[in-house]
Design an enzyme around this catalytic site. Structure first.
Site, PDB file in Angstrom:
ATOM      1  N   ARG A 110      -1.134  31.898 -23.962  1.00 20.83           N
ATOM      2  CA  ARG A 110      -0.707  33.061 -23.111  1.00 20.83           C
ATOM      3  C   ARG A 110      -0.072  34.019 -24.119  1.00 20.83           C
ATOM      4  O   ARG A 110       0.944  33.570 -24.868  1.00 20.83           O
ATOM      5  CB  ARG A 110       0.286  32.847 -21.903  1.00 20.83           C
ATOM      6  N   HIS A 137      -7.231  38.002 -17.709  1.00 25.44           N
ATOM      7  CA  HIS A 137      -6.491  36.703 -17.012  1.00 25.44           C
ATOM      8  C   HIS A 137      -7.473  35.924 -16.251  1.00 25.44           C
ATOM      9  O   HIS A 137      -7.561  35.649 -14.991  1.00 25.44           O
ATOM     10  CB  HIS A 137      -5.478  37.168 -15.883  1.00 25.44           C
ATOM     11  N   GLN A 140      -6.882  32.988 -13.516  1.00 25.78           N
ATOM     12  CA  GLN A 140      -6.379  33.535 -12.303  1.00 25.78           C
ATOM     13  C   GLN A 140      -7.646  33.600 -11.136  1.00 25.78           C
ATOM     14  O   GLN A 140      -7.607  33.291 -10.060  1.00 25.78           O
ATOM     15  CB  GLN A 140      -5.421  34.560 -12.426  1.00 25.78           C
ATOM     16  N   ASP A 226      -1.696  43.813  -7.625  1.00 21.98           N
ATOM     17  CA  ASP A 226      -0.842  43.136  -8.620  1.00 21.98           C
ATOM     18  C   ASP A 226       0.371  43.908  -9.353  1.00 21.98           C
ATOM     19  O   ASP A 226       0.577  45.146  -8.677  1.00 21.98           O
ATOM     20  CB  ASP A 226      -1.807  42.874 -10.175  1.00 21.98           C
ATOM     21  N   CYS A 266      -1.827  37.644  -7.509  1.00 24.24           N
ATOM     22  CA  CYS A 266      -1.614  36.711  -8.531  1.00 24.24           C
ATOM     23  C   CYS A 266      -0.317  35.785  -8.478  1.00 24.24           C
ATOM     24  O   CYS A 266      -0.067  34.994  -8.833  1.00 24.24           O
ATOM     25  CB  CYS A 266      -2.103  36.908  -9.893  1.00 24.24           C
ATOM     26  N   ARG A 294      -4.668  27.380  -8.569  1.00 26.09           N
ATOM     27  CA  ARG A 294      -4.554  27.363 -10.060  1.00 26.09           C
ATOM     28  C   ARG A 294      -4.838  26.358 -10.650  1.00 26.09           C
ATOM     29  O   ARG A 294      -5.591  25.964 -11.504  1.00 26.09           O
ATOM     30  CB  ARG A 294      -3.175  28.091 -10.559  1.00 26.09           C
TER      31      ARG A 294
HETATM   32  N1  NVA Z   1      -0.789  41.656 -14.738  1.00 29.49           N
HETATM   33  C1  NVA Z   1       0.379  40.829 -14.572  1.00 29.49           C
HETATM   34  C2  NVA Z   1      -0.062  39.410 -14.236  1.00 29.49           C
HETATM   35  C3  NVA Z   1       1.003  38.478 -14.074  1.00 29.49           C
HETATM   36  C4  NVA Z   1       0.537  37.062 -13.966  1.00 29.49           C
HETATM   37  C5  NVA Z   1       0.983  40.732 -16.309  1.00 29.49           C
HETATM   38  O1  NVA Z   1       0.283  40.654 -17.240  1.00 29.49           O
HETATM   39  O2  NVA Z   1       2.251  40.909 -16.398  1.00 29.49           O
HETATM   40  N1   CP Z   2      -0.080  34.264 -11.822  1.00 32.41           N
HETATM   41  C1   CP Z   2       0.253  33.859 -13.009  1.00 32.41           C
HETATM   42  O1   CP Z   2      -0.380  33.879 -13.935  1.00 32.41           O
HETATM   43  O2   CP Z   2       1.778  33.343 -12.922  1.00 32.41           O
HETATM   44  P1   CP Z   2       2.788  33.264 -14.009  1.00 32.41           P
HETATM   45  O3   CP Z   2       3.008  34.324 -14.890  1.00 32.41           O
HETATM   46  O4   CP Z   2       3.781  32.565 -13.522  1.00 32.41           O
HETATM   47  O5   CP Z   2       2.104  32.055 -14.771  1.00 32.41           O
END
Ligand code: NVA
Ligand code: CP
Length: 311
Positions: A110, A137, A140, A226, A266, A294
């Site tokens: 990540r 992502h 997800q 989101d 998500c 997930r």
């Molecule tokens: N779009 C959000 C998703 C978090 C799971 C982010 O990138 O922070």
């Molecule tokens: N939806 C998702 O990826 O959640 P986290 O940021 O908690 O991993």
């Protein structure tokens, strides 16, 4: 390829890395693996396999789902963060990839830019999975579509309304629509739209852009949104709160959607911002199944990347 030939390395850096046939296999396997989990049936095809999980951004679901999933499949994980490793002290990504991938069987990352994960993958001896970047992502959306299929059957030909930021989730939905044959109605505030050069679609046939978020929801089989401010964009938070005020999924929007429309997010969610509490906590919301899935979907993904098609 004979039985002793190792499987060629296959990365999962964006949704478009796999074909419709591979997704059909993953959704089928996710259902089988979920059933075993619910029945407390041991399934440990990844015994003695290790996955490195590298987090340069915060996470709850991604960490728990991958970590628990890997242990359930008999493997183990190594958890690394930017601050707690040499990644935060400017060791080149290529060097980190060469070293880490000599000791583990799989890497989940990540991070910020997609270029970083692509660079890691280019120097990795083992498959690399995108656990979220600024651009995509895919894990997800894999879970989201698995959830849709569980609830409603095939997503082919269906309409998904995306209300909110043209972010990593939106980009991934668009890639998924092109591969799996559904339509995305996208509504974002102006200036926060989809960057087509990032998504890289072959055509524009699988999505339609709507100025009005209500119109995007009309007839949709799934309404999803989101956070207004993704990780890494926190400095824009106050400005975004003003611009995004009309992009809150509310009961009026859900009424315009198909009568049996689902709501997904998500998570983490901000009730009163991108979604009203009545919607996310209401009867059409499947966010808890979505979060749980997930783990099941990623177990199918890890199995596929490491072992190939397991019948
Ligand atoms: N779009 C959000 C998703 C978090 C799971 C982010 O990138 O922070
Ligand atoms: N939806 C998702 O990826 O959640 P986290 O940021 O908690 O991993």
């Amino acid at each position: 390829m004979n039985a002793n030939t190792p499987k060629p390395i296959q990365h999962y850096l964006q949704f478009s890395d796999l074909s419709a046939a591979e997704y059909a296999h993953l959704f089928e396997r996710a259902a089988v693996i979920k059933k075993k989990f619910k029945a407390y049936e041991k399934y440990q095809p990844l015994a003695d396999r290790t996955m490195a999980m590298i987090f340069e951004k915060a996470s709850t679901r991604t960490r728990v789902s991958f970590e628990a999933g890997m242990y359930q499949m008999g493997g183990s994980v190594v958890h690394l963060t930017t601050e707690g490793s040499q990644l935060g002290r400017a060791e080149p990504i290529a060097d980190s990839a060469k070293v880490i991938s000599r000791m583990v069987d799989l890497v989940m990352i990540r991070t910020y830019g997609q270029d970083k994960i692509a660079e890691f993958a280019a120097h990795s001896r083992v498959p690399v999975i995108n656990g979220l970047t600024n651009e995509f992502h895919p894990c997800q959306i894999l879970a989201d579509i698995f959830t849709f299929i569980e609830q409603r059957g095939s997503i082919k030909g269906k309409v998904v309304a995306w209300v909110g930021d043209g972010n990593n989730m939106a980009n991934t939905w668009l890639q998924a629509a092109e591969i799996l044959g559904f339509i995305v109605h996208v509504s974002t505030p102006s200036g926060y739209g989809i960057d087509q050069s990032v998504v890289g679609l072959r055509s524009n046939d699988s999505y339609k852009v709507f100025k009005d978020p209500m119109e995007a929801c009309r007839g949709a089989h799934l309404v999803t949104t989101d956070v207004w401010t993704s990780m890494g964009y926190e400095a824009e938070n106050e400005a975004r709160k003003m611009v995004f005020a009309d992009w809150c999924v509310d009961t009026e929007m859900m009424k315009l959607a198909a009568p049996d429309a689902l709501f997904m997010h998500c998570l983490p969610a901000h009730r009163g911002e991108e979604v009203e509490a009545e919607v996310i906590d209401g009867p059409q919301s499947v966010v808890w199944d979505e979060a749980e899935n997930r783990m099941h979907a990623q177990k199918a993904l890890m199995e596929y990347l490491l072992l190939g098609c397991v019948a």
